[in-house]
Design an enzyme around this catalytic site. Structure first.
Site, short mmCIF file in Angstrom:
data_model
loop_
_atom_site.label_atom_id
_atom_site.label_comp_id
_atom_site.label_asym_id
_atom_site.label_seq_id
_atom_site.Cartn_x
_atom_site.Cartn_y
_atom_site.Cartn_z
N TYR A 51 0.83 -1.20 0.00
CA TYR A 51 0.00 0.00 0.00
C TYR A 51 0.87 1.25 0.00
CZ TYR A 51 -3.51 -3.43 1.51
OH TYR A 51 -4.34 -4.53 1.61
N HIS A 135 0.19 -12.32 1.04
CA HIS A 135 -0.59 -11.32 0.31
C HIS A 135 -0.69 -11.64 -1.18
CE1 HIS A 135 -1.40 -6.71 -0.22
NE2 HIS A 135 -2.50 -7.44 -0.32
#
Length: 325
Positions: A51, A135
């Site tokens: 992010y 992830h």
């Protein structure tokens, strides 16, 4: 042994938007967003190196450092290691409006997992991570590496007491099912696969989680924006793209039923997302304190039983889906 998920709250804050997802926000607004979540009782926070190439971790950690560490649960993710990017430029190609100070390198190896966690702790400025998630393995060149290498590395760290809980975060139902049935994962972050519009996780993933005591962190419950709108239209996004006419028509039909029962579409979406007994938290992303306050109020509001009965009767909701009581 202390439950590593004891502090996880029914509403969690995801920090993708704090990494300048799609648009940049300033530091004051980022801080205020996290502080609003805290004020509204949120005690579960999720982040990832991906992010904003570390920006979300830095911003989230800065605010959480103001609060007692034992009072909240924090998750971050592994699989993408950040390395210096001397070429600079922008990270817009990955969806984040931030300078590309680093680039992502896929690495689910034991060394890569440890390095990723160490780097995350440095960016967060905190002393530990409660939950570590592999992830988006499906987006990597070798998705099986997450199961073959990444999961054993996390399991070893859990056994050593370095991590409290481990799992995977993905929107890939096949991988979610494999982790639910083939590993000793504590949690699954199910992204966009258990919502008012998408309930395929009910087929295998959620039953396996319920049977094995795996807790679900339900993320992307607005399907990237469509269900967050009280009056969805053609400009809405669904699954990170422009909504199709059939999906929009179905969404409007759901919204019409909600309106007849005095409930907004976003309120119904949040209520439904947390109703399955395997779900420990509904995780929303936000880049403004008002969005957090609104979500907190909506998830706390009751929804009438007749609403869910009508959605089932109209063929707009699976009859086997648990609903709020």
């Amino acid at each position: 042994m202390t439950d590593p998920l004891a502090a996880v709250t029914p509403l969690g804050l995801g920090s993708g938007p704090l990494g300048n997802l799609y648009r940049a926000i300033d530091e004051q607004r980022a801080d205020a967003t996290v502080e609003q979540a805290w004020a509204d009782g949120v005690r579960y926070y999720d982040t990832a190196p991906h992010y904003g190439v570390g920006l979300a971790e830095r911003r989230l950690g800065r605010v959480l450092a103001r609060h007692p560490r034992e009072t909240y649960a924090l998750s971050t993710k592994v699989g993408r290691v950040l390395v210096d990017n001397p070429d600079g430029g922008s990270d817009r190609e990955h969806g984040f409006d931030t300078p590309a100070t680093h680039r992502r390198v896929w690495d689910f190896s034991a060394d890569g997992v440890r390095r990723s966690l160490d780097d995350s702790l440095t960016r967060l400025g905190l002393d530990r991570i409660d939950i570590a998630l592999l992830h988006d393995p499906e987006a990597s060149p070798d998705p099986d590496a997450a199961l073959r290498e990444g999961y054993p590395a996390l399991a070893a760290l859990r056994a050593q007491g370095v991590l409290g809980a481990i799992g995977v975060g993905t929107n890939d139902l096949g991988l979610l099912e494999r982790f639910a049935t083939e590993t000793d994962a504590d949690v699954l972050m199910v992204a966009g696969r258990y919502t008012l519009l998408e309930q395929r996780a009910l087929d295998a993933v959620l039953p396996a989680c319920a049977a094995r005591g795996i807790r679900v962190l339900n993320a992307s419950v607005f399907n990237s924006g469509l269900l967050a709108l009280e009056h969805p239209d053609e400009t809405a996004t669904f699954e990170y793209g422009r909504v199709s006419a059939p999906v929009l028509a179905r969404t409007r039909a759901i919204a019409a039923v909600c309106a007849r029962h005095g409930v907004s579409l976003p309120q119904a979406a949040l209520a439904f997302a947390g109703a399955h007994p395997a779900v420990a938290s509904v995780v929303i992303g936000a880049d403004h304190p008002d969005h957090v306050a609104q979500a907190a109020a909506r998830i706390a509001a009751p929804t009438p039983a007749d609403l869910w009965a009508e959605l089932v009767a109209e063929g707009l909701l699976r009859p086997d889906a648990p609903v709020p009581v």
